[in-house]
Scaffold this active site. Structure first.
Site, short mmCIF file in Angstrom:
data_model
loop_
_atom_site.label_atom_id
_atom_site.label_comp_id
_atom_site.label_asym_id
_atom_site.label_seq_id
_atom_site.Cartn_x
_atom_site.Cartn_y
_atom_site.Cartn_z
N HIS A 85 -42.81 79.74 18.83
CA HIS A 85 -44.17 79.63 18.32
C HIS A 85 -45.17 80.45 19.15
CE1 HIS A 85 -48.04 77.44 17.63
NE2 HIS A 85 -47.57 77.36 16.39
N SER A 91 -51.70 77.53 12.55
CA SER A 91 -51.31 78.20 13.80
C SER A 91 -51.33 79.71 13.65
CB SER A 91 -49.89 77.79 14.21
OG SER A 91 -49.86 76.59 14.90
N ASP A 134 -49.67 77.58 24.79
CA ASP A 134 -48.68 77.46 23.73
C ASP A 134 -47.31 77.20 24.34
OD1 ASP A 134 -47.37 77.92 21.08
OD2 ASP A 134 -49.28 78.81 20.56
#
Length: 832
Positions: A247, A609, A172
């Site tokens: 994120h 996600s 990620d």
């Protein structure tokens, strides 16, 4: 070898949160003087030698030092071969090797000229040369919504033991190591690092010594491909495992963040957060960056390293923005690397993508990857505003109230001297305090317009809040502009009293009330406000009990595409759905992923996600209880126990449109939700499992027409060694999908009893056939002892010629309480 004979393709990978930003990939590297190439060799990678010749070494919660030592020796030998090949072929020419892939793939990536790549491709020991391609980046209540505290956690001894000993690898945008969700300083039960884990913690600028601990046990970053292209700016892109986007921090905390961490946003306490497996360990493999995304060479290196380090589960929130070209979607470098990871016993979870709600928008393809779609959950934050005429208007917004009534002032009526609406066409969005007269706004509630520019990110609520504070407004209210009608508005945090009115009808009611009592300047007649007043109630307290879950409009849908045409695969996707809308998770204060949460330590995000790490965390609980489960067994336990109804006992619904999604709902099908909604507690006691080994996946790939040379390219294995092939519908999946049923087809499924509560269990089989299809399952009743495997024969017959997909289900009902759910989908039916 000429240019056309090189295996060349490119596809973008996207951050699968609610807003997807992709740039169209270009082929400039193919024609430039040099570019990055991924080269694979015929010889097998380390993982294929780590155990038996047929199965490979299986990751479990214990691994012997001798196994690890043999793997390290083999890896070192492969790297020497790579270096020797480059020296031999390119001699004293200029080139730059970026990575040696030796664990999951035997190959390397390097900066080469086209001629150099051609010469390597011509070598006998080289199987494949691929041009590197660009990639983009794809909770306080959900543990309770999923029943973890009184269910799955309780079975493991409580939250302080849930997921203990399991290592989850996240590919990620990195992590913020200072976040309390990843601290190992937990009172009482201390963390211990699994001895089998061999990862390291990088020490770089922005990621100082001490960043890792017994919870966050590994962190690396991969950017060699980005560096070779000159797109990485070390000062702006955080050339370290640190998360400058937000994120990666969010997804890691949803799966495995510590339990009971206070969520404070905009000064408001909003509850306590926990990951699904709060005792699991976290290992970070950063390969995505906040300004430009990333590249496949770096992604593959991250996956390869994660597997070599000894992670048990890999979480991927990246998906291609279009289908990989070639004879099948499954043949792309990332999916094939993940096949080797699965061979090593690593469970892989991938987000389905945010390209829904249209059919055939699935962005995760392969049967060895567990694909997760997104649903809502039952928590909402309700806000409202009470007008002076006693009308109450609902809205959203994580904000406090005004307590008392205040006059309203429309932005267009509060302009400063010299400013006109013509001068500042977007003045109604309240983005610049210099456009307004503070005396007209001070102490009043500023009324602004929420336009499509907010949805596009051109204007922000954060900037409007700054405007209101600079003008000393008592509060801020947004009405919906026609350009934004139909889009869902989220509960944005506000550090002053505020509300977003999402209904066009309610917005018009507010404006009618405001316009009913306008105030004008003496002489000029200029409008300077209104006698209207209102009180913002505030929206800090959540309410529960709304109908949930429902499949969100953005969640990608099946059927699974077999290739880049409209041919459908006999594989069900998604596999499952999980909460992915309005999910609280840890955030990096320096993260730029969303302007609404800049500077905050938690953020509310939506997208597949967010749903993927929910399942990743629950998979860690299964791995903890059943450490020797194969990836397919974990997938089976999750799938066969999934819920088919919402919390009120009705059908799970699926949103069908982007605009006004709540009024376009219909019952969800397996192409919307796969096997159903994840049931964490039931997944820990599935009764029966459907298992699949690496050999079965290879037989499936070899069964694809024309696939033999491609399989050899990616795996260094010949299809002839497998003697037979498997159709996709014959893979031992916990589902049945047939894209084209001509006459009658028989499919077989093997079930194994893994229940620990009793020696024998008797199952009765029931089914609901898809429309225009007859189904017969035999045996219709069977008794199976613990550890025994039994074959079920499923006979499907097309009764009519129909081209519309229809769906059914097969249920296995055990006398010890186990229920096994098998969804059935048939698309084209041709009666014979």
């Amino acid at each position: 070898m000429d240019e056309s004979s090189l295996v060349r393709f490119a596809f973008l990978l996207c951050l699968v949160s609610s807003a997807v930003f992709c740039i169209n990939d270009s082929d400039h590297n193919a024609t430039a003087s040099s570019g990055v190439y991924i080269v694979t060799l015929k010889d097998r990678p380390s993982v294929h030698f780590s155990g038996s010749e047929t199965g490979g070494f299986k990751h479990n919660l214990t691994a012997s030092s001798s196994q690890i030592y043999r793997t390290m020796n083999r890896s070192a030998s492969i790297i020497r071969v790579h270096d020797s090949l480059l020296r031999k072929v390119l001699r004293k020419e200029n080139y730059q090797k970026l990575y040696s892939y030796h664990y999951l793939i035997n190959g390397f990536s390097a900066v080469l000229t086209r001629k150099q790549a051609d010469r390597l491709a011509a070598r006998e020991e080289v199987e494949n040369v691929v041009v590197d391609f660009p990639v983009e980046k794809a909770t306080t209540h959900t543990p309770q919504f999923l029943g973890l505290p009184r269910g799955a956690w309780l079975r493991d001894g409580g939250s302080e033991y849930a997921g203990e000993g399991v290592v989850i690898g996240f590919v990620d945008t990195g992590i913020d190591p200072t976040h309390p969700s990843f601290s190992d300083k937990i009172a009482g039960h201390t963390y211990s690092v699994p001895p089998r884990f061999k990862g390291v913690c990088e020490v770089t600028i922005g990621f100082p010594p001490g960043s890792c601990n017994r919870k966050l046990i590994g962190a690396r970053h991969f950017a060699e491909s980005a560096l070779s292209r000159g797109v990485l700016n070390s000062s702006q892109d955080d050339a370290s495992p640190f998360d400058g986007e937000g994120h990666g921090t969010h997804t890691a905390s949803v799966a495995a963040g510590n339990h009971g961490i206070p969520v404070v946003v905009a000064g408001h306490h909003l509850g306590n957060a926990s990951g699904m497996a709060p005792r699991a360990h976290i290992a970070i493999y950063k390969a995505l960056y906040k300004r430009f995304g990333g590249f496949a060479a770096d992604i593959i290196a991250a996956i390869d390293q994660a597997a070599q380090d000894g992670v048990d589960i890999i979480n991927l929130s990246i998906t291609p923005n279009r289908r990989p070209p070639g004879i099948a979607t499954f043949f792309n470098p990332i999916d094939m690397a993940l096949l080797s990871a699965v061979k090593a016993g690593i469970f892989v979870v991938q987000a389905a993508g945010n390209t829904g709600p249209a059919p055939k928008t699935m962005s995760s393809f392969s049967p060895w990857i567990f694909t997760v779609g997104a649903t809502s959950h039952d928590r909402v934050y309700s806000n409202s505003i009470i007008l002076g005429n006693n009308l109450t208007i609902p809205g959203v917004g994580l904000a406090s109230g005004t307590r008392t009534m205040h006059k309203l002032i429309l932005a267009a009526h509060a302009l400063g001297n010299g400013t006109t609406v013509m001068d500042a066409i977007y003045v109604g969005e309240c983005q610049d305090s210099s456009s307004f007269d503070q005396k007209l706004v001070q102490g009043k509630i500023l009324v602004c317009s929420y336009t499509v520019r907010f949805i596009l990110g051109v204007s922000t609520i954060k900037q409007a809040l700054l405007t209101a504070k600079n003008l000393t407004a008592a509060g801020l209210v947004f009405y919906i502009d026609p350009s934004a009608t139909g889009f869902q508005m989220t509960s944005t945090p506000m550090d002053i009293p505020g509300i977003l009115i999402s209904s066009p009808q309610d917005s018009q009611a507010l404006l009618r009330y405001y316009n009913s009592s306008l105030l004008r300047e003496n002489g000029s007649g200029k409008i300077v406000g209104s006698a209207s007043a209102a009180r913002i109630v505030g929206g800090m307290k959540p309410t529960y009990g709304i109908t949930a879950p429902k499949v969100m409009y953005f969640s990608a849908r099946g059927p699974d595409p077999e290739d880049d045409s409209f041919v459908d695969a006999d594989i069900m996707k998604p596999n499952l759905v999980a909460p992915g809308n309005a999910i609280w998770g840890a955030w990096s204060p320096l993260g730029i992923g969303t302007t609404d949460f800049q500077g905050e330590r938690f953020a509310m995000e939506s997208g597949t996600s967010m749903s993927a790490p929910h399942v990743t965390g629950i998979a860690a609980l299964i791995k903890q209880k059943f450490p020797h489960f194969t990836p397919a067994a974990i997938a089976s336990a999750l799938s066969t126990t999934a819920s088919l109804s919402d919390r009120k006992g009705g059908h799970i619904m699926a949103q069908r449109t982007v605009l006004n999604p709540d009024i376009s709902q219909s019952p969800a099908t397996p192409f919307d939700m796969g096997s159903g909604f994840v049931n964490a507690t039931a997944a820990l006691d599935p009764g029966l499992i459907f298992d699949i080994g690496y050999n079965e996946y290879m037989k499936f790939l070899c069964g694809i027409n024309g696939s033999s040379p491609v399989v050899l390219n990616y795996t260094s294995e010949s299809c002839s060694a497998y003697n037979s092939s498997l159709a996709a519908s014959d893979l031992n999946l916990p589902s049945v999908t047939i894209a084209k049923l001509v006459g009658t087809r028989t499919v077989l499924r093997w079930v194994t009893n893994i229940a620990t509560t009793a020696t024998n269990e008797t199952y009765t089989v029931g089914w609901m056939a898809p429309d225009s299809v007859s189904v017969k399952v035999s045996p219709a009743k069977f008794t199976i002892r613990n550890g025994q495997t039994l074959v079920l024969s499923l006979v499907l017959r097309a009764m009519k010629n129909v081209s519309v997909a229809s769906f059914g289900r097969i249920g296995l009902f055990g006398d010890r309480g186990h229920i096994v759910n098998i969804p059935v989908a048939v698309i084209y039916k041709i009666a014979v």
